[in-house]
Design an enzyme around this catalytic site. Structure first.
Site, PDB file in Angstrom:
ATOM      1  N   ASN A 199       0.804  -1.224   0.000  1.00 14.27           N
ATOM      2  CA  ASN A 199       0.000   0.000   0.000  1.00 14.27           C
ATOM      3  C   ASN A 199       0.838   1.276   0.000  1.00 14.27           C
ATOM      4  O   ASN A 199       0.295   2.379  -0.017  1.00 14.27           O
ATOM      5  CB  ASN A 199      -0.988  -0.015   1.173  1.00 14.27           C
ATOM      6  CG  ASN A 199      -2.074  -1.060   0.950  1.00 14.27           C
ATOM      7  OD1 ASN A 199      -2.227  -1.587  -0.156  1.00 14.27           O
ATOM      8  ND2 ASN A 199      -2.827  -1.383   1.991  1.00 14.27           N
ATOM      9  N   CYS A 218     -11.371  -5.131  -3.725  1.00 12.47           N
ATOM     10  CA  CYS A 218     -11.804  -6.107  -2.736  1.00 12.47           C
ATOM     11  C   CYS A 218     -13.296  -5.964  -2.426  1.00 12.47           C
ATOM     12  O   CYS A 218     -13.824  -4.859  -2.400  1.00 12.47           O
ATOM     13  CB  CYS A 218     -11.038  -5.894  -1.450  1.00 12.47           C
ATOM     14  SG  CYS A 218      -9.355  -6.438  -1.565  1.00 12.47           S
ATOM     15  N   ARG A 225     -17.354   1.218  -1.340  1.00 10.47           N
ATOM     16  CA  ARG A 225     -16.132   2.029  -1.285  1.00 10.47           C
ATOM     17  C   ARG A 225     -16.271   3.167  -2.289  1.00 10.47           C
ATOM     18  O   ARG A 225     -15.694   3.138  -3.360  1.00 10.47           O
ATOM     19  CB  ARG A 225     -14.903   1.160  -1.564  1.00 10.47           C
ATOM     20  CG  ARG A 225     -14.699   0.105  -0.510  1.00 10.47           C
ATOM     21  CD  ARG A 225     -13.583  -0.826  -0.848  1.00 10.47           C
ATOM     22  NE  ARG A 225     -12.277  -0.257  -0.575  1.00 10.47           N
ATOM     23  CZ  ARG A 225     -11.149  -0.818  -0.969  1.00 10.47           C
ATOM     24  NH1 ARG A 225     -11.175  -1.929  -1.668  1.00 10.47           N
ATOM     25  NH2 ARG A 225      -9.993  -0.263  -0.703  1.00 10.47           N
ATOM     26  N   ARG A 260      -2.638 -11.142  -4.298  1.00 14.46           N
ATOM     27  CA  ARG A 260      -2.655  -9.695  -4.522  1.00 14.46           C
ATOM     28  C   ARG A 260      -1.842  -8.979  -3.444  1.00 14.46           C
ATOM     29  O   ARG A 260      -1.295  -7.909  -3.696  1.00 14.46           O
ATOM     30  CB  ARG A 260      -4.097  -9.160  -4.488  1.00 14.46           C
ATOM     31  CG  ARG A 260      -4.931  -9.590  -5.673  1.00 14.46           C
ATOM     32  CD  ARG A 260      -6.322  -9.013  -5.592  1.00 14.46           C
ATOM     33  NE  ARG A 260      -6.237  -7.567  -5.401  1.00 14.46           N
ATOM     34  CZ  ARG A 260      -7.246  -6.792  -5.014  1.00 14.46           C
ATOM     35  NH1 ARG A 260      -8.421  -7.317  -4.798  1.00 14.46           N
ATOM     36  NH2 ARG A 260      -7.076  -5.501  -4.859  1.00 14.46           N
TER      37      ARG A 260
HETATM   38  C1  EPZ Z   1      -6.811   1.824   1.789  1.00 14.63           C
HETATM   39  O1  EPZ Z   1      -7.952   1.757   0.941  1.00 14.63           O
HETATM   40  C2  EPZ Z   1      -6.078   0.519   1.639  1.00 14.63           C
HETATM   41  N1  EPZ Z   1      -5.664   0.341   0.255  1.00 14.63           N
HETATM   42  C3  EPZ Z   1      -6.968  -0.649   2.084  1.00 14.63           C
HETATM   43  O2  EPZ Z   1      -6.183  -1.823   2.062  1.00 14.63           O
HETATM   44  C4  EPZ Z   1      -7.436  -0.397   3.521  1.00 14.63           C
HETATM   45  O3  EPZ Z   1      -8.366  -1.393   3.882  1.00 14.63           O
HETATM   46  C5  EPZ Z   1      -8.070   0.991   3.658  1.00 14.63           C
HETATM   47  O4  EPZ Z   1      -7.171   2.022   3.150  1.00 14.63           O
HETATM   48  C6  EPZ Z   1      -8.408   1.374   5.088  1.00 14.63           C
HETATM   49  O5  EPZ Z   1      -7.228   1.365   5.861  1.00 14.63           O
HETATM   50  C7  EPZ Z   1      -4.569   0.951  -0.187  1.00 14.63           C
HETATM   51  O6  EPZ Z   1      -3.875   1.675   0.520  1.00 14.63           O
HETATM   52  C8  EPZ Z   1      -4.183   0.707  -1.596  1.00 14.63           C
HETATM   53  P1  EPZ Z   1     -10.159   4.595   2.563  1.00 14.63           P
HETATM   54  P2  EPZ Z   1      -8.773   3.051   0.603  1.00 14.63           P
HETATM   55  O7  EPZ Z   1     -10.392   5.581   1.480  1.00 14.63           O
HETATM   56  O8  EPZ Z   1      -7.842   4.205   0.451  1.00 14.63           O
HETATM   57  C9  EPZ Z   1     -14.860   5.559   2.973  1.00 14.63           C
HETATM   58  C10 EPZ Z   1      -5.722  -4.128   1.575  1.00 14.63           C
HETATM   59  O9  EPZ Z   1      -6.237  -5.244   1.894  1.00 14.63           O
HETATM   60  N2  EPZ Z   1     -14.683   6.449   1.804  1.00 14.63           N
HETATM   61  O10 EPZ Z   1      -9.278   5.001   3.713  1.00 14.63           O
HETATM   62  O11 EPZ Z   1      -9.659   2.717  -0.496  1.00 14.63           O
HETATM   63  C11 EPZ Z   1     -14.708   4.082   2.599  1.00 14.63           C
HETATM   64  O12 EPZ Z   1     -15.895   3.572   2.068  1.00 14.63           O
HETATM   65  C12 EPZ Z   1      -6.600  -2.939   1.291  1.00 14.63           C
HETATM   66  O13 EPZ Z   1      -4.500  -3.958   1.447  1.00 14.63           O
HETATM   67  C13 EPZ Z   1     -15.745   7.181   1.344  1.00 14.63           C
HETATM   68  O14 EPZ Z   1     -16.867   7.119   1.872  1.00 14.63           O
HETATM   69  O15 EPZ Z   1      -9.617   3.237   1.943  1.00 14.63           O
HETATM   70  C14 EPZ Z   1     -14.305   3.467   3.911  1.00 14.63           C
HETATM   71  O16 EPZ Z   1     -15.426   3.231   4.702  1.00 14.63           O
HETATM   72  C15 EPZ Z   1      -7.969  -3.208   0.896  1.00 14.63           C
HETATM   73  N3  EPZ Z   1     -15.576   7.997   0.252  1.00 14.63           N
HETATM   74  C16 EPZ Z   1     -13.461   4.566   4.575  1.00 14.63           C
HETATM   75  O17 EPZ Z   1     -13.813   5.779   3.890  1.00 14.63           O
HETATM   76  C17 EPZ Z   1     -14.358   8.119  -0.363  1.00 14.63           C
HETATM   77  O18 EPZ Z   1     -14.239   8.878  -1.339  1.00 14.63           O
HETATM   78  C18 EPZ Z   1     -11.949   4.346   4.459  1.00 14.63           C
HETATM   79  O19 EPZ Z   1     -11.555   4.124   3.117  1.00 14.63           O
HETATM   80  C19 EPZ Z   1     -13.268   7.362   0.121  1.00 14.63           C
HETATM   81  C20 EPZ Z   1     -13.453   6.534   1.214  1.00 14.63           C
END
Ligand code: EPZ
Length: 414
Positions: free
Chosen positions: A22, A115, A120, A394
């Site tokens: 990540n 995933c 998301r 992955r």
């Molecule tokens: C990152 O995803 C990671 N991926 C994920 O890791 C990880 O689970 C996640 O952060 C949380 O720690 C990478 O870094 C590539 P977020 P990301 O935006 O950035 C909501 C793994 O297994 N949200 O922090 O996509 C969202 O729905 C993976 O390695 C919105 O509502 O996560 C969630 O509830 C999978 N609107 C929360 O925020 C948005 O525009 C956190 O998501 C963006 C997010």
């Protein structure tokens, strides 16, 4: 292809931890901010890394893989449109949006897949880029962004989203004037991107509460070694604990794993922390705990499924809440088929610990749930087969080789 696991072996030994997936993914997206070479060291050989390399190659980059280093050079002139087939496979591909927009004033990116861990959306990404002056056309299955000029602005993230923070940091690095990102994500991988961008000439002041980016008209190349993968490390620590074994993860930054070490300690696992290594010494049955995932420095949502697998055999009732992805419990049905007693309600799993699990046929639904099923199979009686291994691949390099070295009876078969 599937993994075949005969459970019941106590793991013991040392696992070297790879670079953080990540951190590599946003690092590759950041290479689009410049025509100069960007060199990234300690890159794990993973399917998600191959996917981001394919995405940036199609956008014009020339990428060379040498051992665990990737060298990203200017190839063809940058395209404004990312390929659907890759973005659908992996959500992090969406991170190319900000860099393309900042370079070309126009970007077209399909809405991401990835995933199956709950809804998301990408609304925070789009709101942030709009604040910088982008016009957003949000279609059914793709977003089209245009901007004559990106201008620095103050933007408060409604939630400290990792991806939205990274997206905004990259776009703001080439915007005119100052951007202030309030309520940013503080994950170690976000700070790792800040160090790469800084190397490339970006002017970023990142403290805990607010990130300030003073935009530059252009950025140069950079050379960077990514941080260790705290999620891979956490998974192997839980593998040690779940098999009542003694496992040491090396080449890690223990400070990134403070919440994980605390949770394992609370569950009665003996944990010893050194400068760049952590050792767990598991018990036959862990103690039950109550824990809630949260953005960093809280307990990571990505280790929620492996932790639930561990607590399935605890000596009493545990509660695990996931505030980051409240519906990330789809894999629990598979653990219950192995004999676990876990009830899921909105955002939480109530786990009544059982004495033992039984091996069965399983399918990995996503990276971390897949890892949780591997861990459950390692402690179960009898044999398990796990299909959907491409999901596990992955995010984990050579998982069967690393586990075999610890004594696990695990094979990859066609
Ligand atoms: C990152 O995803 C990671 N991926 C994920 O890791 C990880 O689970 C996640 O952060 C949380 O720690 C990478 O870094 C590539 P977020 P990301 O935006 O950035 C909501 C793994 O297994 N949200 O922090 O996509 C969202 O729905 C993976 O390695 C919105 O509502 O996560 C969630 O509830 C999978 N609107 C929360 O925020 C948005 O525009 C956190 O998501 C963006 C997010």
């Amino acid at each position: 292809m599937h993994l075949s696991i005969r459970g019941g072996t106590t793991l013991s030994g040392t696992v070297p931890i790879a670079g953080a997936k990540n951190a590599v993914l946003p690092g590759c997206a950041a290479s689009l901010l410049t025509d100069e070479p960007v060199i990234i060291h300690r890159v794990p050989r993973l399917r998600d890394v191959a996917t981001i390399i394919a995405v940036i190659s199609e956008l014009g980059k020339d990428v060379e893989y040498r051992d665990d280093t990737i060298v990203i050079r200017h190839g063809a002139p940058l395209h404004s449109q990312a390929a659907r087939r890759y973005v659908e496979q992996m959500r992090a591909s969406f991170l190319v949006l900000g860099p393309i927009l900042a370079r070309l004033g126009r970007a077209i990116v399909p809405l991401p897949g990835g995933c199956t861990i709950g809804p998301r959306p990408v609304d925070y990404h789009l709101q942030g880029l709009s604040a910088l002056g982008a016009r957003v056309k949000d279609g059914m299955d793709r977003v089209v962004l245009t901007a004559d000029e990106l201008r620095g602005a103050r933007f408060r993230l409604p939630y400290p989203s990792v991806g939205a923070t990274e997206q905004l940091l990259m776009a703001a690095a080439l915007a005119s004037g100052e951007t202030v990102i309030e309520n940013p994500a503080r994950e170690p991988e976000v700070f790792d991107l800040v160090s790469l961008l800084t190397q490339m000439g970006a002017n970023i002041e990142a403290d805990q509460d607010v990130f300030r980016v003073r935009g530059r008209t252009e950025l140069g190349g950079g050379e960077h070694t990514v941080i260790p993968d705290r999620l891979e490390a956490g998974t192997y620590l839980i593998a040690g604990a779940i098999t009542a074994g003694t496992v040491t993860v090396t080449d890690v930054r223990p400070d990134d794993l403070t919440a994980v070490v605390a949770a394992l300690g609370e569950s009665g696992v003996h944990v010893a922390v050194a400068d760049d290594a952590i050792t767990v010494d598991g018990n036959d049955r862990p103690r039950p705990i109550t824990i809630t995932t949260a953005p960093y420095p809280g307990f990571p949502t990505d280790l929620q499924p492996p932790l639930v697998a561990l607590l399935a055999r605890a000596d009493g009732e545990s509660v695990v809440r996931d505030t980051v992805f409240p519906t990330r419990f789809g894999y629990v049905a598979a653990l219950n088929r192995m004999g676990a007693k876990i009830a899921v309600s909105t955002g939480a799993a109530r786990i009544t610990g059982v004495d033992g699990l039984t091996g069965t046929d399983l399918t990995a639904p996503d990276i971390r749930a897949g890892a949780a099923l591997v861990l459950a199979a390692l402690t179960a009686d009898g044999e398990s087969t796990i299909t959907g291994v491409d999901q596990i691949d992955r995010g984990y390099t050579e998982i069967e080789r690393k586990l075999q070295k610890l004594g696990a009876k695990i094979d990859r078969r066609d």
